[in-house]
Design a protein around this motif. Structure first.
Motif, mmCIF file in Angstrom:
data_model
loop_
_atom_site.group_PDB
_atom_site.id
_atom_site.type_symbol
_atom_site.label_atom_id
_atom_site.label_comp_id
_atom_site.label_asym_id
_atom_site.label_seq_id
_atom_site.Cartn_x
_atom_site.Cartn_y
_atom_site.Cartn_z
ATOM 1 N N THR A 55 86.936 -22.446 49.455
ATOM 2 C CA THR A 55 87.536 -21.382 48.654
ATOM 3 C C THR A 55 86.599 -20.865 47.568
ATOM 4 N N LEU A 56 85.582 -21.627 47.225
ATOM 5 C CA LEU A 56 84.612 -21.150 46.241
ATOM 6 C C LEU A 56 83.756 -20.026 46.797
ATOM 7 N N LEU A 57 83.421 -20.109 48.085
ATOM 8 C CA LEU A 57 82.525 -19.141 48.706
ATOM 9 C C LEU A 57 83.310 -18.050 49.410
ATOM 10 N N SER A 58 82.731 -16.858 49.456
ATOM 11 C CA SER A 58 83.340 -15.778 50.213
ATOM 12 C C SER A 58 83.257 -16.089 51.697
ATOM 13 N N GLN A 59 84.148 -15.469 52.475
ATOM 14 C CA GLN A 59 84.228 -15.775 53.894
ATOM 15 C C GLN A 59 82.912 -15.501 54.619
ATOM 16 N N GLU A 60 82.253 -14.395 54.256
ATOM 17 C CA GLU A 60 81.023 -14.038 54.974
ATOM 18 C C GLU A 60 79.856 -14.948 54.639
ATOM 19 N N ASN A 61 79.946 -15.679 53.527
ATOM 20 C CA ASN A 61 78.867 -16.592 53.136
ATOM 21 C C ASN A 61 79.300 -18.052 53.147
ATOM 22 N N LEU A 62 80.349 -18.356 53.896
ATOM 23 C CA LEU A 62 80.868 -19.712 53.940
ATOM 24 C C LEU A 62 79.860 -20.695 54.521
ATOM 25 N N SER A 63 78.979 -20.222 55.382
ATOM 26 C CA SER A 63 78.010 -21.109 56.003
ATOM 27 C C SER A 63 77.024 -21.691 54.995
ATOM 28 N N TYR A 64 76.899 -21.058 53.825
ATOM 29 C CA TYR A 64 75.971 -21.571 52.826
ATOM 30 C C TYR A 64 76.462 -22.861 52.172
ATOM 31 N N ALA A 65 77.687 -23.256 52.439
ATOM 32 C CA ALA A 65 78.163 -24.540 51.935
ATOM 33 C C ALA A 65 77.297 -25.670 52.455
#
Length: 561
Positions: free
Chosen positions: A207-217
């Protein structure tokens, strides 16, 4: 080291069959930390996200076909979020590096392999976090936040434990006879809290990251955890060694190390307090919204049980539990044997230090190889590589020269370690990418936690038996000089040199322990031989079959109520 699983619910931008839509709440600003690590966007980093179980790149369209969506540009808000995740993963990596790395090295000169096997039980909570992951998902204080409700108190407890251990390091670790059982219990508790913090942080990342950049987790996880482990293992061992400081930095020799264990533990305890205080005062977590309110504890446990009943999931779990047997002796005992053979701890720390950047490169390459419908291909290649290095290191130890270690042999150790760890990284990323592909999106967090927990357990359960097996197969006796025999060496009857009691008795008699049969080679040969049989007859054909299955075979037909 140690895989790390997301435990929250995957937020999908498209509604899939039988899955709920969980809208992403708006984020807020945080202080910018470590932004230099996070600039730019690349396909490789998106691929790395697959290793963490949060594949925001692939989505299902309404007709069930998979398509590709390009990763969006990195916003300032997402950079702040990733920086925060790196700090949280770093705090988690500190006790992991101590328990999995530094403490066994500090204890090796005082404990037998069997006693070290007992201490290795302290790492089990990290492999069993699935048992309480649904509790972390379902129970929280609404005003504090779903994830902060766990992260803040747990980090305060971890900080308190580290400060207490730092104040008592002289009686716990630095004493001549460390209390193994007591020490194991303390580190088991510390690793349990680190594993619980991992569950909460993984869930918050969604939930911290936007959906389009979720892979950066995954980028945040890799940077934070690896850095924490690296600081607690390689850097700490180097700075804790007076010989390392004298050899590489000091002009005037000294017996005092740059950094003591007590000071190191107290420092990171205070850091845990500081980060927790900052989270409490300045970081707001968005409230739970939408269908997430329906994720009560019973429903999450029921969904986990339904996943466990899937035939193909059971087969994959069996593969995980058997796949890491072959290289357990190598990974559990080789570095300890190198020190036993005469390699200085400061030189071994330098070997691991050089390896760190290559692990990052290996993860990047493996992430690219794992894209597509053959995610297990690098995992299979890495399997053969790790088995090969298990055999190779037996030969390397057999030919190890007497101290001091020649520069040419030291260089060979560095190259060997880099290649060996590269194979391990390739395997890890390949299997993690496969987990990402097959995880059911409607219970993605629980699904990923299940698979990654079983994978962790596959590397944990054999270690206790392997280290005990090394002692069981070892024959070492005490040779003492006898003036009555004109300085000829006589075998002291009953004075074995495997247990710590036997070694102490030998020293009291003025003797020297002589290893007549080293159980390391026997145990490693058994593990490798068993692994080759399992690989050819079961693991390899099963992996290829599982890889070829359609995604529907891995999915639940409906969400249990």
């Amino acid at each position: 080291m140690s895989t790390l699983a997301a435990d929250g619910i995957v937020h999908s931008a498209h509604r899939t069959p039988h899955s709920a839509r969980f809208p992403r709440p708006p984020g807020d600003d945080e202080e910018e930390v470590l932004i230099g690590l996070l600039s730019g966007s690349s396909t490789a980093q998106a691929g790395a996200g697959r290793a963490h179980g949060m594949d925001a790149v692939e989505e299902e369209s309404d007709d069930g076909m998979e398509g590709k969506k390009a990763v969006g540009p990195m916003s300032t808000r997402d950079k702040y979020a990733i920086a925060l995740l790196i700090v949280l993963y770093l705090i988690q990596g500190i006790p992991i590096g101590l328990a999995f790395g530094s403490i066994p090295f500090l204890l090796k000169s005082k404990l037998s392999y069997s006693q070290l096997g007992t201490f290795s039980l302290a790492t089990f909570p990290y492999s069993l976090k699935l048992l309480h992951a649904p509790i972390v998902d379902a129970i929280f204080h609404p005003k504090l936040g779903r994830r902060k409700s766990w992260i803040i108190p747990i980090q305060i407890i971890m900080g308190s434990l580290m400060i207490w251990m730092g104040n008592n390091a002289s009686v716990l670790i630095e004493t001549e006879h460390p209390p193994v059982n007591y020490l194991t219990a303390i580190f088991t508790l510390l690793i349990f809290f680190a594993a619980t913090q991992d569950i909460a942080v993984d869930g918050w990342a969604l939930t911290l990251l936007s959906q389009e950049n979720l892979s950066y987790a995954s980028t945040a996880q890799t940077a934070g955890l690896n850095s924490g482990y690296f600081l607690s293992f390689t850097v700490f061992l180097a700075l804790n060694s007076a010989d390392f400081a004298n050899k590489y930095f000091r002009t005037v020799p000294s017996e005092v190390p740059f950094l003591s264990l007590a000071a190191y533990l107290r420092f990171w305890g205070l850091v845990s307090f500081a980060v927790s205080l900052w989270l409490f005062l300045f970081k707001r977590e968005d409230p739970v919204k939408g269908d997430e309110d329906d994720l009560h504890l019973g429903r999450i446990y029921k969904s986990m049980w339904e996943v466990c009943k899937l035939k193909h999931v059971q087969l994959l779990c069996i593969v995980h539990l058997l796949a890491k047997i072959g290289f357990q002796t190598h990974e559990a005992a080789t570095n300890l044997k190198l020190v036993e053979k005469g390699l200085n701890k400061e030189d071994l720390a330098l070997v691991v230090l050089v390896d760190f950047p290559f692990q990052i490169i290996g993860g990047w390459l493996a992430a690219r190889w794992s894209v597509g419908d053959k995610a297990l291909r690098p995992w299979i290649w890495g399997f053969w590589g790790r088995l090969g290095f298990a055999v190779y290191y037996m030969l390397l130890l057999w030919l190890f020269p007497k101290p001091p270690t020649p520069a040419s042999f030291f260089l060979l150790l560095i190259v060997s370690n880099v290649l060996s760890q590269f194979a391990a990284t390739v395997q890890f990323v390949g299997m993690s990418a496969f987990h990402t592909q097959i995880a059911d999106p409607m219970i993605g967090g629980t699904y990923m936690t299940l698979l990654n927990t079983i994978s962790n357990l596959g590397g944990t359960w054999p270690r206790f038996f392997v280290l005990r097996g090394v002692d069981a197969f070892t024959v070492a006796t005490c040779h003492v000089d006898s003036s009555l025999a004109k300085s000829s060496k006589l075998l002291a009857a009953g004075a074995e040199c495997v247990s710590e009691a036997g070694k102490a008795l030998c020293t009291e008699r003025g003797g020297t322990c002589v290893i007549e049969r080293d159980g390391y080679y026997i145990m490693s040969s058994i593990c490798v031989g068993l692994a080759v049989i399992l690989l050819v007859t079961f693991i390899l054909p099963t992996a290829k079959m599982l890889q070829a299955l359609p995604l529907q075979k891995w999915r639940l037909k409906s969400m249990p109520l």
